[in-house]
Write an enzyme that holds these catalytic residues in place. Structure first.
Site, mmCIF file in Angstrom:
data_model
loop_
_atom_site.group_PDB
_atom_site.id
_atom_site.type_symbol
_atom_site.label_atom_id
_atom_site.label_comp_id
_atom_site.label_asym_id
_atom_site.label_seq_id
_atom_site.Cartn_x
_atom_site.Cartn_y
_atom_site.Cartn_z
ATOM 1 N N ILE A 143 0.813 -1.227 0.000
ATOM 2 C CA ILE A 143 0.000 0.000 0.000
ATOM 3 C C ILE A 143 0.844 1.273 0.000
ATOM 4 O O ILE A 143 0.297 2.376 -0.029
ATOM 5 C CB ILE A 143 -1.000 0.017 1.175
ATOM 6 C CG1 ILE A 143 -0.295 -0.048 2.528
ATOM 7 C CG2 ILE A 143 -2.012 -1.101 1.022
ATOM 8 C CD1 ILE A 143 -1.241 0.120 3.720
ATOM 9 N N THR B 223 3.100 -0.865 14.030
ATOM 10 C CA THR B 223 2.530 -0.814 15.378
ATOM 11 C C THR B 223 3.548 -1.049 16.492
ATOM 12 O O THR B 223 3.162 -1.082 17.663
ATOM 13 C CB THR B 223 1.400 -1.859 15.516
ATOM 14 O OG1 THR B 223 1.924 -3.155 15.200
ATOM 15 C CG2 THR B 223 0.244 -1.534 14.578
ATOM 16 N N ASP C 146 -5.447 5.460 19.962
ATOM 17 C CA ASP C 146 -5.478 6.379 21.096
ATOM 18 C C ASP C 146 -4.138 7.075 21.305
ATOM 19 O O ASP C 146 -4.048 8.068 22.031
ATOM 20 C CB ASP C 146 -5.870 5.628 22.375
ATOM 21 C CG ASP C 146 -4.887 4.523 22.746
ATOM 22 O OD1 ASP C 146 -4.370 3.849 21.822
ATOM 23 O OD2 ASP C 146 -4.635 4.317 23.943
ATOM 24 N N TYR D 289 5.193 6.866 16.873
ATOM 25 C CA TYR D 289 4.041 6.064 16.438
ATOM 26 C C TYR D 289 2.777 6.911 16.415
ATOM 27 O O TYR D 289 2.075 6.985 15.396
ATOM 28 C CB TYR D 289 3.860 4.859 17.352
ATOM 29 C CG TYR D 289 2.550 4.137 17.154
ATOM 30 C CD1 TYR D 289 2.279 3.464 15.964
ATOM 31 C CD2 TYR D 289 1.573 4.132 18.149
ATOM 32 C CE1 TYR D 289 1.064 2.806 15.777
ATOM 33 C CE2 TYR D 289 0.360 3.466 17.973
ATOM 34 C CZ TYR D 289 0.110 2.816 16.783
ATOM 35 O OH TYR D 289 -1.090 2.168 16.604
ATOM 36 N N LYS E 249 0.659 8.275 13.075
ATOM 37 C CA LYS E 249 -0.756 7.905 12.917
ATOM 38 C C LYS E 249 -1.618 9.169 12.795
ATOM 39 O O LYS E 249 -2.585 9.189 12.021
ATOM 40 C CB LYS E 249 -1.216 7.052 14.092
ATOM 41 C CG LYS E 249 -0.610 5.658 14.126
ATOM 42 C CD LYS E 249 -1.061 4.785 12.960
ATOM 43 C CE LYS E 249 -2.495 4.326 13.124
ATOM 44 N NZ LYS E 249 -2.896 3.384 12.034
#
Length: 297
Positions: free
Chosen positions: A45, A70, A112, A136, A140
Site C-alpha cells: 500500500i 505498530t 489512542d 508512532y 498515525k
C-alpha cells in the site's frame, strides 16, 4: 459490494476474515506478509499505482485499512522514522486518493496514541486536539490528516489496547506469563480500555453496511469500561485460571521505555453509537469470550 482489506494477516484482519464468511459482499484480503494456508493477495500500500490497479481490476467499492507500523518502541529509532511515516501516513493517503478517484469509502484504523501529552481524566472525544508523545502516535496522526486532506469519503476509527486470538498481543502474553511465573509486576498508572478485535471488526461491518456518504468523519471505538494494565492482567489471570501468579501493581517508571505512553486514553464512544447504532460490549465480557476461545484451541 467489493471490499478490500489491507493488513489482512494481523489481529483485526483475521477477525474480518471470520466475519466475511457470513457476508454477501466480496472481500479481497491483502497483505505484504504471506501466511501458509491463508489465502492472501499481495499488495504494497506504499505503492500508489499498485493500489489503483487492484481497485480497478477488482472493482473495489470500499477499503478497510488494518495495516500499520505498530511497534511503538521500535518507531523511536531515528533510522526507522522514514518507513514508519511511510506506512502510517503516506500509505493511508494513497488509499484515500484512490478511493477519492472511484468515489469509494476508506475505513481507516487509527489509535489512542494520537493523544497523551496533555493531562486529562475524562474520555477523549473525536474533536480533541491530538498531542502524541511519540513517533508512532505522531505518524498515525499524520495519516489521519492526510486522509482528510484528500477529500475522500472516510471513516477513521481510533481504537486502543487491541487483543485477539491472533498474533502477539497483551492478552496472550499475560495468559502465558501468569501460567509460568510465580510473580509479575504490571503498571497501574496507565488507564484505558481493552478492545477485543472481533468486536471492532463487527463495528466496521456495521459502518460498511450503513455508510451513505453523510457520516464521513473520525470516530472512537473500544470496549466499554475503564481499567489499568494491572487490572487487565488480573482479569486475564482470573479467566485463564492462573491466579496462583501474584500480580503486583507498579509505576511506569519501573519499566523504562523509549516513548512515554498515554497515562489516560479512555475513548468516548458516544458518536459511533449515535451515528451508526453500534453496540459496544463491556470489556470483561469480551475478554472472557476471547480467553475461552484461546483455551479451546
Amino acid at each position: 459490494m467489493n471490499i478490500l482489506v489491507t493488513g489482512a494477516n494481523g489481529q483485526l484482519g483475521n477477525e474480518m476474515r471470520i466475519l466475511a464468511r457470513e457476508s454477501q459482499d466480496k472481500y479481497i484480503f491483502t497483505d505484504v506478509n504471506q501466511v501458509e494456508g491463508v489465502e492472501t493477495t499481495f499488495l504494497d500500500i506504499t505503492d500508489l499505482e499498485a493500489i489503483r490497479t487492484m481497485v480497478r481490476e477488482q472493482s473495489v467499492n470500499a477499503i478497510v485499512n488494518c495495516a500499520a507500523w505498530t511497534n511503538v518502541d521500535g518507531a523511536e529509532d531515528p533510522e526507522k522514522y522514514e518507513i514508519v511515516e511511510k506506512l502510517n501516513a503516506t500509505a493511508p493517503e494513497n488509499l484515500a486518493k484512490v478511493m477519492k478517484e472511484v468515489g469509494g469509502l476508506l475505513v481507516h484504523i487509527s489509535t489512542d496514541y494520537v493523544f497523551g501529552a496533555e493531562p486529562y481524566n475524562t474520555p477523549c472525544k473525536e474533536d480533541q486536539t491530538g498531542t502524541p508523545t511519540g513517533v508512532y502516535g505522531l505518524t498515525k496522526l499524520h495519516g489521519e490528516q492526510k486522509i482528510i486532506a484528500t477529500g475522500c469519503n472516510y471513516v477513521i476509527i481510533r481504537t486502543a489496547w487491541l487483543y485477539s486470538e491472533f498474533g502477539k498481543n497483551f492478552c496472550k502474553t499475560m495468559m502465558n506469563l501468569t501460567a509460568t511465573k510465580p510473580e509479575l509486576k504490571v503498571v497501574f498508572d496507565q488507564v484505558g480500555t481493552p478492545t477485543y478485535a472481533l468486536d471492532l471488526a463487527k463495528a466496521i461491518i456495521v459502518v460498511l453496511e450503513k455508510f451513505d456518504g453523510s457520516q464521513t468523519g473520525i470516530y472512537h471505538y473500544s470496549n466499554e469500561g475503564v481499567c489499568s494494565w494491572f487490572d487487565f492482567t488480573k482479569m486475564i489471570a482470573e479467566y485463564n485460571g492462573t491466579t496462583e501468579c501474584k500480580v503486583q501493581p507498579c509505576y511506569s517508571c519501573n519499566f523504562p521505555s523509549p516513548v512515554k505512553r498515554p497515562s489516560y486514553s479512555v475513548l468516548d464512544k458516544s458518536k459511533i453509537k449515535c451515528v451508526f447504532g453500534v453496540e459496544v460490549p463491556y470489556w470483561t465480557n469480551s475478554l472472557k469470550k476471547c480467553i475461552n476461545n484461546l483455551k479451546s484451541i
